[in-house]
Design a protein around this motif. Structure first.
Motif, PDB file in Angstrom:
ATOM      1  N   GLY A   1       0.779  -1.259  -0.081  1.00 16.28           N
ATOM      2  CA  GLY A   1       0.024   0.042  -0.168  1.00 16.28           C
ATOM      3  C   GLY A   1       0.866   1.090  -0.042  1.00 16.28           C
ATOM      4  N   LEU A   2       1.991   1.287   0.879  1.00 13.89           N
ATOM      5  CA  LEU A   2       2.782   2.309   0.857  1.00 13.89           C
ATOM      6  C   LEU A   2       3.501   2.737  -0.348  1.00 13.89           C
ATOM      7  CD1 LEU A   2       4.407   4.662   2.427  1.00 13.89           C
ATOM      8  CD2 LEU A   2       6.064   2.696   2.941  1.00 13.89           C
ATOM      9  N   GLU A   3       3.763   1.394  -1.111  1.00 14.25           N
ATOM     10  CA  GLU A   3       4.293   1.650  -2.349  1.00 14.25           C
ATOM     11  C   GLU A   3       3.562   1.898  -3.588  1.00 14.25           C
ATOM     12  OE1 GLU A   3       7.946   1.603  -4.672  1.00 14.25           O
ATOM     13  OE2 GLU A   3       7.803   1.370  -2.471  1.00 14.25           O
ATOM     14  N   PHE A   4       2.460   1.489  -3.194  1.00 11.95           N
ATOM     15  CA  PHE A   4       1.190   1.837  -4.196  1.00 11.95           C
ATOM     16  C   PHE A   4       0.918   3.536  -4.431  1.00 11.95           C
ATOM     17  CE2 PHE A   4      -3.237   2.835  -5.455  1.00 11.95           C
ATOM     18  CZ  PHE A   4      -3.228   2.128  -6.452  1.00 11.95           C
ATOM     19  N   VAL A   5       0.900   4.024  -2.994  1.00  9.77           N
ATOM     20  CA  VAL A   5       0.716   5.591  -2.985  1.00  9.77           C
ATOM     21  C   VAL A   5       2.040   6.346  -3.601  1.00  9.77           C
ATOM     22  CG1 VAL A   5       0.650   7.573  -1.381  1.00  9.77           C
ATOM     23  CG2 VAL A   5      -0.515   5.303  -0.907  1.00  9.77           C
ATOM     24  N   ARG A   6       3.266   5.748  -3.492  1.00  7.66           N
ATOM     25  CA  ARG A   6       4.538   6.406  -3.980  1.00  7.66           C
ATOM     26  C   ARG A   6       4.281   6.308  -5.692  1.00  7.66           C
ATOM     27  NH1 ARG A   6       9.264   3.776  -0.584  1.00  7.66           N
ATOM     28  NH2 ARG A   6      10.513   5.021  -2.253  1.00  7.66           N
ATOM     29  N   MET A   7       3.746   5.041  -6.171  1.00  6.97           N
ATOM     30  CA  MET A   7       3.800   4.659  -7.456  1.00  6.97           C
ATOM     31  C   MET A   7       2.787   5.626  -8.177  1.00  6.97           C
ATOM     32  SD  MET A   7       2.344   1.254  -9.218  1.00  6.97           S
ATOM     33  CE  MET A   7       0.664   1.515  -8.775  1.00  6.97           C
ATOM     34  N   ILE A   8       1.839   5.907  -7.330  1.00  5.89           N
ATOM     35  CA  ILE A   8       0.662   6.903  -7.957  1.00  5.89           C
ATOM     36  C   ILE A   8       1.532   8.224  -8.225  1.00  5.89           C
ATOM     37  CG2 ILE A   8      -1.540   8.106  -7.780  1.00  5.89           C
ATOM     38  CD1 ILE A   8      -1.689   5.130  -8.565  1.00  5.89           C
ATOM     39  N   GLY A   9       2.027   8.464  -7.265  1.00  2.61           N
ATOM     40  CA  GLY A   9       2.882  10.007  -7.149  1.00  2.61           C
ATOM     41  C   GLY A   9       3.839   9.840  -8.592  1.00  2.61           C
ATOM     42  N   ARG A  10       4.525   8.755  -8.889  1.00  2.13           N
ATOM     43  CA  ARG A  10       5.422   8.893 -10.068  1.00  2.13           C
ATOM     44  C   ARG A  10       4.669   8.743 -11.208  1.00  2.13           C
ATOM     45  NH1 ARG A  10       8.379   4.660  -6.679  1.00  2.13           N
ATOM     46  NH2 ARG A  10       9.718   5.848  -5.352  1.00  2.13           N
ATOM     47  N   LEU A  11       3.477   8.037 -11.325  1.00  3.13           N
ATOM     48  CA  LEU A  11       2.744   7.799 -12.534  1.00  3.13           C
ATOM     49  C   LEU A  11       2.220   9.043 -12.749  1.00  3.13           C
ATOM     50  CD1 LEU A  11       1.098   4.500 -11.817  1.00  3.13           C
ATOM     51  CD2 LEU A  11       2.708   4.848 -13.536  1.00  3.13           C
ATOM     52  N   LYS A  12       1.855  10.016 -12.029  1.00  4.43           N
ATOM     53  CA  LYS A  12       1.502  11.380 -12.117  1.00  4.43           C
ATOM     54  C   LYS A  12       2.429  12.314 -12.876  1.00  4.43           C
ATOM     55  CE  LYS A  12      -2.167  11.660  -8.415  1.00  4.43           C
ATOM     56  NZ  LYS A  12      -2.628  12.297  -7.453  1.00  4.43           N
ATOM     57  N   LYS A  13       3.761  11.710 -12.467  1.00  3.14           N
ATOM     58  CA  LYS A  13       4.830  12.696 -13.177  1.00  3.14           C
ATOM     59  C   LYS A  13       5.146  11.836 -14.841  1.00  3.14           C
ATOM     60  CE  LYS A  13       6.497  14.180  -8.827  1.00  3.14           C
ATOM     61  NZ  LYS A  13       7.880  14.153  -7.709  1.00  3.14           N
ATOM     62  N   GLY A  14       4.597  10.866 -14.852  1.00  2.00           N
ATOM     63  CA  GLY A  14       4.831  10.099 -16.179  1.00  2.00           C
ATOM     64  C   GLY A  14       5.989   9.169 -16.266  1.00  2.00           C
ATOM     65  N   ILE A  15       6.340   8.802 -15.085  1.00  3.61           N
ATOM     66  CA  ILE A  15       7.456   7.762 -14.651  1.00  3.61           C
ATOM     67  C   ILE A  15       6.765   6.515 -14.468  1.00  3.61           C
ATOM     68  CG2 ILE A  15       9.455   7.357 -13.267  1.00  3.61           C
ATOM     69  CD1 ILE A  15       9.745  10.358 -12.567  1.00  3.61           C
ATOM     70  N   VAL A  16       7.126   5.460 -14.912  1.00  2.57           N
ATOM     71  CA  VAL A  16       6.819   4.056 -14.711  1.00  2.57           C
ATOM     72  C   VAL A  16       8.033   3.572 -14.323  1.00  2.57           C
ATOM     73  CG1 VAL A  16       5.679   1.864 -15.511  1.00  2.57           C
ATOM     74  CG2 VAL A  16       5.006   4.325 -16.619  1.00  2.57           C
ATOM     75  N   GLY A  17       8.104   3.156 -12.875  1.00  2.00           N
ATOM     76  CA  GLY A  17       9.252   2.303 -12.532  1.00  2.00           C
ATOM     77  C   GLY A  17       8.936   0.791 -11.980  1.00  2.00           C
ATOM     78  N   VAL A  18       9.810   0.276 -11.471  1.00  7.39           N
ATOM     79  CA  VAL A  18       9.893  -1.066 -11.152  1.00  7.39           C
ATOM     80  C   VAL A  18       8.902  -1.233  -9.841  1.00  7.39           C
ATOM     81  CG1 VAL A  18      12.253  -1.580 -11.774  1.00  7.39           C
ATOM     82  CG2 VAL A  18      11.876  -0.707  -9.628  1.00  7.39           C
ATOM     83  N   ASP A  19       8.450  -0.198  -9.366  1.00  9.78           N
ATOM     84  CA  ASP A  19       7.543  -0.253  -8.304  1.00  9.78           C
ATOM     85  C   ASP A  19       6.254  -0.954  -8.521  1.00  9.78           C
ATOM     86  OD1 ASP A  19       7.068   1.868  -9.633  1.00  9.78           O
ATOM     87  OD2 ASP A  19       7.239   3.386  -8.068  1.00  9.78           O
ATOM     88  N   VAL A  20       5.762  -0.704  -9.919  1.00  9.48           N
ATOM     89  CA  VAL A  20       4.702  -1.361 -10.528  1.00  9.48           C
ATOM     90  C   VAL A  20       4.520  -2.669 -10.374  1.00  9.48           C
ATOM     91  CG1 VAL A  20       2.959  -1.533 -12.780  1.00  9.48           C
ATOM     92  CG2 VAL A  20       4.258   0.673 -12.037  1.00  9.48           C
TER      93      VAL A  20
END
Length: 624
Positions: A57-76
């Motif tokens: 869940g914590l990583e999901f919140v951070r993932m959403i923040g990165r996705l808003k910036k257009g960054i798809v990382g290994v956290d997905v």
């Protein structure tokens, strides 16, 4: 000294507090194991599941923040892998994924903190207060902010305090001792006599002294450097984590294989079994380990690299910018000629110039003073000495107003000053007396023996554009550049002009190689700043991304080589992990690898990637 168990325990606690998620993962795994061994499997599984889902869940919140910036990382993929393994009951695999995820982030944070620590040290040493002596003769002091100091204020500097602004040591003081290492890199204490110039940022010795402020804080040496460095470093070039470039395609492949396996088998466990083998551990941890290994390898050879992102930039350098004096040359100029303009004589020019320059720490000033002293000429006392960065020195020597410096600096005071003819390797120090052009002192500084070879090797390694930035006259700079094999020469540059030049260079990343206090702003402005020479305490070193502890230009080439080797090995490790994971996912899609076994196999893949990444510790530079 041998560490005691208490010391090691304390370090473990500190590391645990610094990286709480790593520590928490280990604790949860240990508690779950104890409960399972004690015959309470439900509690063990519940604790592991709740913790793993919380991290997801914590990583999901951070993932959403990165996705808003257009960054798809290994956290997905990490989030999907954790959730899917928990849902199908493979909790051991879930905890392993969490441990690799948090551990990889801890390694990246550690590398980043090394870079930030140096910048904080520079800013923290900036003077903040001053003790102003009241003008009523009572010698009472009032503590004021350094920004409130005005030119002409008499200040008290107590033992071991930092000199707050530029000024002159009180004439009533015979001699005082100062630590100027943060400005000049000179580790030994420096003796200053009454009336001599003091620079802000110097540390007073064991005796309290009084001084008269010659500049306010905004225009003093150390504060000006800190300001430029802070402004330049506040806008760093964006760096994407190496592994993130592979995240989107790898995630898509893994999800596709898992989905096809689920659909064809009708069993959701098959999806989890595939995802266990698709955990992004090699992507998360391989690059940080390779970069840390490269940083360690550099440190062993006298090259301090401040962060893994720096290594990645080093591997892709396209423009290399060099300072001249002390970087491409040895920085030890010797006086070879004096060209006087009537009615002045060579004897007068040397004596007046050396008398003014004795208050400067510039290498050219030292050369003049040493030459005049060795010739047996007497130095006169100078007052109201003021040094202009990358320009020159102005001082009153007896009844004469003396200016010594670059041609542009002198022309501002003596418009009839004219350039003198210079041979290859020569440079000119121009002199004006009472706003009349007096002549030029010619010095010679030799090109480093390995400069041309180093530049050729950098070009072979992919650097396409070589530039020289210097405050010297064009004729002097061009002669050295020609010997070094550099065609783009930008002369007469002030520190702010160097920053602007680096910021507008089109072929990036840009690497700047320099030394000395005046290089600090441009080193911070470059994508990669390299401070060269055994001056680890200088402001230039603190604002640089790479510090070379030995006075050897070839080490700049080695720094690029280490960056390229580290990135190459990191990419190899990532690709090894990806290829093995894809092959194992395809096997797992047929249901022949249970999730628990898959977790063990994936750990073996992780180990292979880690061991390969550690090769960056000893991978030798390619032949020059």
């Amino acid at each position: 000294m041998t560490r005691t168990p208490e010391t090691q325990s304390g370090r473990s606690v500190r590391n645990g507090l610094r990286y709480p998620l790593v520590a928490a993962t280990i604790v949860v795994g240990a508690v779950a194991g104890i409960l399972l061994f004690a015959g309470v499997p439900l509690a063990a599984r519940s604790i592991a599941a709740i913790y793993a889902l919380s991290i997801a869940g914590l990583e999901f919140v951070r993932m959403i923040g990165r996705l808003k910036k257009g960054i798809v990382g290994v956290d997905v993929l990490a989030v999907i892998a954790i959730v899917s393994t928990v849902l199908v009951g493979e909790l051991l695999a879930a905890l392993i994924i969490v441990l690799m995820l948090t551990g990889g982030e801890a390694l990246e944070d550690y590398a980043q903190s090394r870079a930030e620590r140096e910048m904080r040290a520079l800013i923290d040493r900036s003077p903040r207060t001053a003790h102003r002596v009241s003008p009523d003769g009572e010698r009472v002091t009032v503590d004021i902010g350094v920004s409130e100091v005005a030119v002409g204020d008499v200040l008290l500097v107590r033992p071991s305090e930092v000199v707050p602004v530029d000024g002159l040591l009180s004439p009533e003081i015979d001699v005082a001792e100062f630590d100027e290492s943060s400005l000049t890199g000179e580790s030994l204490p420096v003796l200053r006599h009454g009336g001599e110039q003091l620079l802000s940022g110097s540390i007073n010795g064991p005796t309290a002294i009084r001084m008269t402020a010659s500049r306010d804080a905004a225009h003093s040496q150390y504060q000006s450097i800190v300001l430029l460095v802070s402004e330049a470093s506040a806008h760093p070039a964006p760096v994407v984590r190496l592994a993130d470039r592979f995240a989107l395609p790898f995630t898509g492949v893994a999800l596709l294989i898992g989905a096809v396996a689920w659909i064809l088998s009708g069993d959701p466990v098959r999806f989890a079994e595939v995802l266990v083998l698709a955990t992004p551990c090699p992507l998360i941890i391989a690059a940080p380990i390779a970069f840390m290994a490269g940083m360690s390898r550099g440190a062993k050879t006298g090259i301090i690299v401040k962060g893994g992102a720096v290594l990645e930039l080093l591997s892709r350098v396209r423009t290399v910018v060099f300072d001249k004096t002390g970087t491409l040359t040895y920085g030890l100029p010797t006086i070879s000629d004096v060209r006087a303009e009537p009615p002045f004589t060579a004897h007068q020019i040397l004596q007046l110039a050396a008398s003014a320059e004795q208050y400067s720490s510039h290498v050219l000033a030292n050369s003049i003073v040493e030459y005049v002293t060795a010739a047996g000429l007497q130095l006169h006392d100078a007052v109201e000495a003021e040094e202009t960065a990358a320009g020159g020195v102005s001082a009153r020597v007896g009844t004469d107003e003396v200016h010594v410096g670059t041609l542009g600096f002198i022309r501002d005071r003596a418009p009839r000053a004219k350039a003198t003819t210079l041979a290859a390797g020569e440079l000119a120090i121009y002199v004006a007396v009472n706003n009349q052009f007096a002549g030029a002192i010619i010095a010679r500084d030799r090109l480093r023996g390995n400069a041309r070879e180093a530049i050729a090797e950098l070009q072979r390694r992919g650097a396409e554009h070589m530039v020289m930035l210097t405050g010297d006259a064009y004729a002097t700079a061009a002669s050295i550049a020609d010997l070094a094999g550099i065609s783009d020469v930008r002369a007469g540059c002030l520190p702010s002009g160097k920053v602007d030049a680096v910021a507008t260079m089109p072929d990036r990343p840009v690497m700047m190689v320099g030394d000395g206090v005046n290089d600090a702003p441009v080193l911070a402005a470059a994508d990669v700043g390299i401070a060269m020479g055994a001056r680890g305490a200088t402001a230039a070193s603190e604002s640089a991304d790479v510090v070379i502890l030995v006075d050897d230009l070839a080490k700049a080439v080695d720094a690029v080589a280490i960056g390229q080797d580290s990135v190459r090995i990191a990419l190899q490790s990532i690709w090894i992990g990806i290829v093995l994971s894809v092959v194992l996912m395809l096997v797992a899609a047929f249901g022949v690898i249970p999730a628990a076994v898959g977790a063990g196999i994936q750990e073996a893949v992780d180990l292979i990637c880690i061991l390969n990444a550690l090769r960056a510790l000893s991978s030798p530079p390619r032949n020059r």
